[in-house]
Design an enzyme around this catalytic site. Structure first.
Site, PDB file in Angstrom:
ATOM      1  N   THR A  97      21.861 -61.500  -8.034  1.00 43.61           N
ATOM      2  CA  THR A  97      23.049 -60.760  -8.485  1.00 43.61           C
ATOM      3  C   THR A  97      24.284 -61.069  -7.625  1.00 43.61           C
ATOM      4  OG1 THR A  97      22.477 -58.846  -7.105  1.00 43.61           O
ATOM      5  CG2 THR A  97      21.621 -58.841  -9.346  1.00 43.61           C
ATOM      6  N   ASN A 113      28.219 -60.028  -9.272  1.00 44.79           N
ATOM      7  CA  ASN A 113      28.710 -58.835  -8.577  1.00 44.79           C
ATOM      8  C   ASN A 113      29.872 -59.198  -7.657  1.00 44.79           C
ATOM      9  OD1 ASN A 113      28.990 -56.336  -7.426  1.00 44.79           O
ATOM     10  ND2 ASN A 113      26.955 -56.240  -6.520  1.00 44.79           N
ATOM     11  N   ASP A 169      11.162 -66.425 -15.636  1.00 45.87           N
ATOM     12  CA  ASP A 169      11.571 -66.514 -17.031  1.00 45.87           C
ATOM     13  C   ASP A 169      13.097 -66.346 -17.106  1.00 45.87           C
ATOM     14  OD1 ASP A 169      12.035 -66.197 -19.708  1.00 45.87           O
ATOM     15  OD2 ASP A 169      10.484 -64.661 -20.015  1.00 45.87           O
ATOM     16  N   SER A 218      18.304 -48.390  -4.658  1.00 43.30           N
ATOM     17  CA  SER A 218      19.758 -48.386  -4.878  1.00 43.30           C
ATOM     18  C   SER A 218      20.076 -48.074  -6.340  1.00 43.30           C
ATOM     19  CB  SER A 218      20.394 -49.708  -4.440  1.00 43.30           C
ATOM     20  OG  SER A 218      20.135 -50.741  -5.365  1.00 43.30           O
ATOM     21  N   SER A 244      27.195 -48.032  -2.390  1.00 47.88           N
ATOM     22  CA  SER A 244      25.933 -47.668  -1.742  1.00 47.88           C
ATOM     23  C   SER A 244      26.230 -46.929  -0.459  1.00 47.88           C
ATOM     24  CB  SER A 244      25.133 -48.931  -1.423  1.00 47.88           C
ATOM     25  OG  SER A 244      24.695 -49.511  -2.617  1.00 47.88           O
ATOM     26  N   LYS A 271      21.635 -48.685 -17.984  1.00 48.13           N
ATOM     27  CA  LYS A 271      20.953 -47.433 -17.607  1.00 48.13           C
ATOM     28  C   LYS A 271      21.968 -46.297 -17.442  1.00 48.13           C
ATOM     29  CE  LYS A 271      17.571 -50.128 -14.989  1.00 48.13           C
ATOM     30  NZ  LYS A 271      16.392 -50.239 -15.809  1.00 48.13           N
ATOM     31  N   GLU A 311      33.556 -55.503   1.555  1.00 52.85           N
ATOM     32  CA  GLU A 311      32.347 -55.303   2.361  1.00 52.85           C
ATOM     33  C   GLU A 311      31.955 -56.630   2.998  1.00 52.85           C
ATOM     34  OE1 GLU A 311      29.080 -53.556   0.181  1.00 52.85           O
ATOM     35  OE2 GLU A 311      30.238 -53.472  -1.644  1.00 52.85           O
ATOM     36  N   HIS A 322      31.008 -49.291 -12.291  1.00 51.46           N
ATOM     37  CA  HIS A 322      30.682 -50.295 -11.282  1.00 51.46           C
ATOM     38  C   HIS A 322      29.514 -51.123 -11.832  1.00 51.46           C
ATOM     39  CE1 HIS A 322      29.516 -52.368  -7.742  1.00 51.46           C
ATOM     40  NE2 HIS A 322      28.400 -51.682  -7.567  1.00 51.46           N
ATOM     41  N   CYS A 359      30.887 -50.608  -2.393  1.00 49.40           N
ATOM     42  CA  CYS A 359      31.662 -51.044  -3.569  1.00 49.40           C
ATOM     43  C   CYS A 359      32.685 -50.015  -4.051  1.00 49.40           C
ATOM     44  CB  CYS A 359      30.724 -51.408  -4.714  1.00 49.40           C
ATOM     45  SG  CYS A 359      29.498 -52.630  -4.257  1.00 49.40           S
TER      46      CYS A 359
HETATM   47  N1  COA Z   1      12.548 -60.573 -20.231  1.00 48.74           N
HETATM   48  C1  COA Z   1      13.325 -59.473 -20.319  1.00 48.74           C
HETATM   49  N2  COA Z   1      13.545 -58.640 -19.250  1.00 48.74           N
HETATM   50  C2  COA Z   1      12.963 -58.956 -18.070  1.00 48.74           C
HETATM   51  C3  COA Z   1      12.144 -60.087 -17.932  1.00 48.74           C
HETATM   52  C4  COA Z   1      11.937 -60.920 -19.073  1.00 48.74           C
HETATM   53  N3  COA Z   1      11.206 -62.005 -18.997  1.00 48.74           N
HETATM   54  N4  COA Z   1      11.715 -60.129 -16.647  1.00 48.74           N
HETATM   55  C5  COA Z   1      12.232 -59.063 -16.015  1.00 48.74           C
HETATM   56  N5  COA Z   1      12.989 -58.344 -16.887  1.00 48.74           N
HETATM   57  C6  COA Z   1      13.741 -57.125 -16.617  1.00 48.74           C
HETATM   58  C7  COA Z   1      12.960 -56.092 -15.824  1.00 48.74           C
HETATM   59  O1  COA Z   1      12.154 -55.298 -16.670  1.00 48.74           O
HETATM   60  C8  COA Z   1      14.082 -55.308 -15.172  1.00 48.74           C
HETATM   61  O2  COA Z   1      14.675 -54.428 -16.109  1.00 48.74           O
HETATM   62  P1  COA Z   1      14.416 -52.836 -16.023  1.00 48.74           P
HETATM   63  O3  COA Z   1      14.954 -52.390 -14.687  1.00 48.74           O
HETATM   64  O4  COA Z   1      15.204 -52.286 -17.162  1.00 48.74           O
HETATM   65  O5  COA Z   1      12.941 -52.659 -16.139  1.00 48.74           O
HETATM   66  C9  COA Z   1      15.126 -56.397 -14.883  1.00 48.74           C
HETATM   67  O6  COA Z   1      14.835 -57.473 -15.751  1.00 48.74           O
HETATM   68  C10 COA Z   1      15.112 -56.922 -13.442  1.00 48.74           C
HETATM   69  O7  COA Z   1      13.807 -57.368 -13.156  1.00 48.74           O
HETATM   70  P2  COA Z   1      13.080 -56.952 -11.809  1.00 48.74           P
HETATM   71  O8  COA Z   1      11.730 -57.537 -11.805  1.00 48.74           O
HETATM   72  O9  COA Z   1      13.212 -55.472 -11.604  1.00 48.74           O
HETATM   73  O10 COA Z   1      14.021 -57.724 -10.766  1.00 48.74           O
HETATM   74  P3  COA Z   1      13.945 -57.815  -9.210  1.00 48.74           P
HETATM   75  O11 COA Z   1      12.742 -57.171  -8.646  1.00 48.74           O
HETATM   76  O12 COA Z   1      14.150 -59.251  -8.899  1.00 48.74           O
HETATM   77  O13 COA Z   1      15.195 -56.959  -8.660  1.00 48.74           O
HETATM   78  C11 COA Z   1      17.282 -55.895  -8.430  1.00 48.74           C
HETATM   79  C12 COA Z   1      16.317 -56.596  -9.391  1.00 48.74           C
HETATM   80  C13 COA Z   1      18.527 -55.449  -9.191  1.00 48.74           C
HETATM   81  C14 COA Z   1      16.623 -54.677  -7.790  1.00 48.74           C
HETATM   82  C15 COA Z   1      17.712 -56.910  -7.320  1.00 48.74           C
HETATM   83  O14 COA Z   1      18.387 -57.995  -7.895  1.00 48.74           O
HETATM   84  C16 COA Z   1      18.588 -56.321  -6.228  1.00 48.74           C
HETATM   85  O15 COA Z   1      18.075 -55.806  -5.242  1.00 48.74           O
HETATM   86  N6  COA Z   1      19.947 -56.422  -6.353  1.00 48.74           N
HETATM   87  C17 COA Z   1      20.845 -55.977  -5.324  1.00 48.74           C
HETATM   88  C18 COA Z   1      21.025 -54.482  -5.267  1.00 48.74           C
HETATM   89  C19 COA Z   1      21.759 -53.915  -6.413  1.00 48.74           C
HETATM   90  O16 COA Z   1      22.473 -54.618  -7.070  1.00 48.74           O
HETATM   91  N7  COA Z   1      21.580 -52.601  -6.633  1.00 48.74           N
HETATM   92  C20 COA Z   1      22.211 -51.887  -7.717  1.00 48.74           C
HETATM   93  C21 COA Z   1      22.917 -50.666  -7.303  1.00 48.74           C
HETATM   94  S1  COA Z   1      24.442 -50.951  -6.479  1.00 48.74           S
END
Ligand code: COA
Length: 445
Positions: free
Chosen positions: A163, A328, A31, A211, A364, A253, A83, A244, A120
């Protein structure tokens, strides 16, 4: 005491872009709202085939030096945070200095060069190094060039692929700075964590959900540590709070957590108590699980209050406008967030001189750092000089097949010949490898 801080900023984005809701999500069967609403992303930046961390960093630095009329003799230090380095010995700063020397009279032989690594947070650490060098009186009247440059690419199919991003931020650190003065007070939250790492590999191993938890836990510790030296932080103290930004949803969050912390035991908490109750206190609960559940319920209510929404829209949301369009940039990301905030202030005609920012960096592995910044009189001219909107509008919009080709072209394990998508002009470009496998660069008119 002499003020030390950021005197000038320049941003250089990768020349290509991928539209996440329109191009990426449909192929992944997802979606589009996951990107726009959940992660908070519209597009990400990618490097064209002739771009890498050196070209982007050198191009940002050259723009900065030209704009400020600087020569190599004005710079006493070049620190690169990344990095995405491709060499375990020769630092990226030497390559960038080599590029710049192609276009300026004089050289950087007198300049101390290095490369900082801590995921980062290394961009902020490089600013610290420059700050300390100047404060210690070792700079001989010279400024430091800090360059945060990354190609944040993930393995295809990894959740992190959503990302990605690529770009560089160059910053001049100097006495009596034009943009912001840094506070002496700092707070840290630092702990050996396994959330995101690249053990001698190009694409990261990531435990994405972990993370996110580690980011919040270390950020909270850093805030408490900062308050132990600077005193309690209050929501009304800060005009903007750039964090960040691995993706804007992460900052949503962090912002909520920060707000809850800052209003605890204040009139604001009392004001909200009629509607959502007071914040749960650990001492009132028999088990940690019950306490955590109560906190989660309180936060769910808090984020729906008008007070919180107004604060978030004014103090946090403006820091995310560039991240939404570039993704990012790892070491550059918090510096992109500060720039977004000041850009918002400029565009809305806000008076900022003397106002405070609270800046939350994270790397991280893991470490968070928090410090305050005071905006200086010259901020407006510096922000006005940025051409980031033009750069973003000029990016080549990749279709999915082209995205995969570009990803492959930047994969160190693959040998892919690919025509460039954009025409370089007045910039440094990567031209190939030398006899010792060093990377070679040229300035093209
Ligand atoms: N409408 C609205 N929101 C939606 C949605 C929809 N149709 N589908 C998913 N979402 C929301 C989820 O609820 C989630 O939000 P929440 O965390 O507030 O619940 C968000 O979108 C991401 O969806 P999710 O299913 O958790 O994504 P993912 O499993 O593909 O992974 C990360 C997301 C960020 C974990 C992944 O991109 C990642 O590993 N990134 C690299 C690491 C990183 O950036 N870490 C951050 C710390 S440095």
């Amino acid at each position: 005491m002499t003020a030390v801080g950021i005197d000038a900023i320049e941003i250089w984005t990768g020349k290509l872009t991928l539209n996440l809701p329109e191009t990426f999500a449909p192929v992944k069967g997802e979606d589009p709202a996951k990107y726009t609403k959940g992660l908070g992303l519209e597009t990400s930046s990618f490097p064209d085939v002739y771009e890498d961390i050196v070209t982007m960093g050198a191009n940002a630095a050259k723009r900065l030096m030209d704009r400020r009329g600087l020569t190599p003799d004005d710079i006493g230090r070049i620190d690169v945070a990344t990095e995405s380095a491709f060499d375990n010995s020769k630092p990226v700063s030497t390559y960038i200095a080599g590029c710049l020397e192609q276009t300026y009279e004089g050289d950087f032989r007198h300049a101390n060069k290095g490369e900082r690594k801590f995921a980062c947070v290394a961009g902020t650490q490089s600013i610290d190094d420059a700050y300390n060098w100047i404060k210690a009186g070792r700079n001989r009247g010279r400024a430091a060039l800090v360059i945060a440059t990354d190609t944040a690419l993930y393995a295809r199919g990894d959740p992190g692929e959503a990302t990605q991003g690529a770009g560089a931020v160059a910053m001049l650190i100097d006495e009596e700075p034009s943009v912001v003065e840094l506070s002496t007070e700092q707070g840290y939250g630092s702990m050996d964590e396994t959330d995101f790492l690249k053990p001698n590999q190009q694409f990261p191993s990531v435990d994405g959900k972990r993370s996110m938890q580690v980011y919040l836990a270390r950020m909270r510790e850093a805030l408490e540590d900062y308050e132990s030296v600077a005193g309690r932080t209050k929501v009304e103290d800060f005009e903007y709070i750039p964090f960040h930004t691995p993706f804007p949803g992460m900052v949503r969050k962090a912002g909520l957590l920060g707000y809850r912390h800052m209003i605890r035991d204040t009139e604001k908490e009392d004001e909200l108590a009629d509607r959502i109750g007071r914040q749960p206190r650990e001492a009132d609960f028999d088990s940690w699980d019950d306490y955590e559940e109560a906190i989660r319920a309180y936060m769910d209510d808090l984020k729906e209050t008008d007070e919180y929404r107004e604060w978030y829209g004014r103090v946090i949301d403006p820091t995310l406008s560039l991240a939404r369009r570039v993704g990012n940039w790892y070491t550059g990301s918090v510096h992109v967030a500060r720039t977004s905030a000041l850009k918002h202030a400029y565009e809305t005609g806000k008076a900022m001189t003397g106002k405070q920012l609270l800046v939350g960096s994270y790397g991280s592995g893991a470490q968070a750092e928090i410090h305050a910044e005071t905006v200086r009189e010259g901020w407006r001219d510096e922000i006005e000089a940025l051409n980031v909107d033009e750069q973003l509008a000029g990016r080549y919009d990749l279709d999915f097949e082209e995205y995969e080709q570009v990803h492959d072209a930047h994969n160190h394990e693959k040998d892919v010949e690919l025509e460039e998508f954009t025409q370089p002009a007045n910039e440094f470009v990567f031209t190939g490898w030398g006899r010792m496998n060093e990377r070679k660069y040229e300035y093209v008119e």
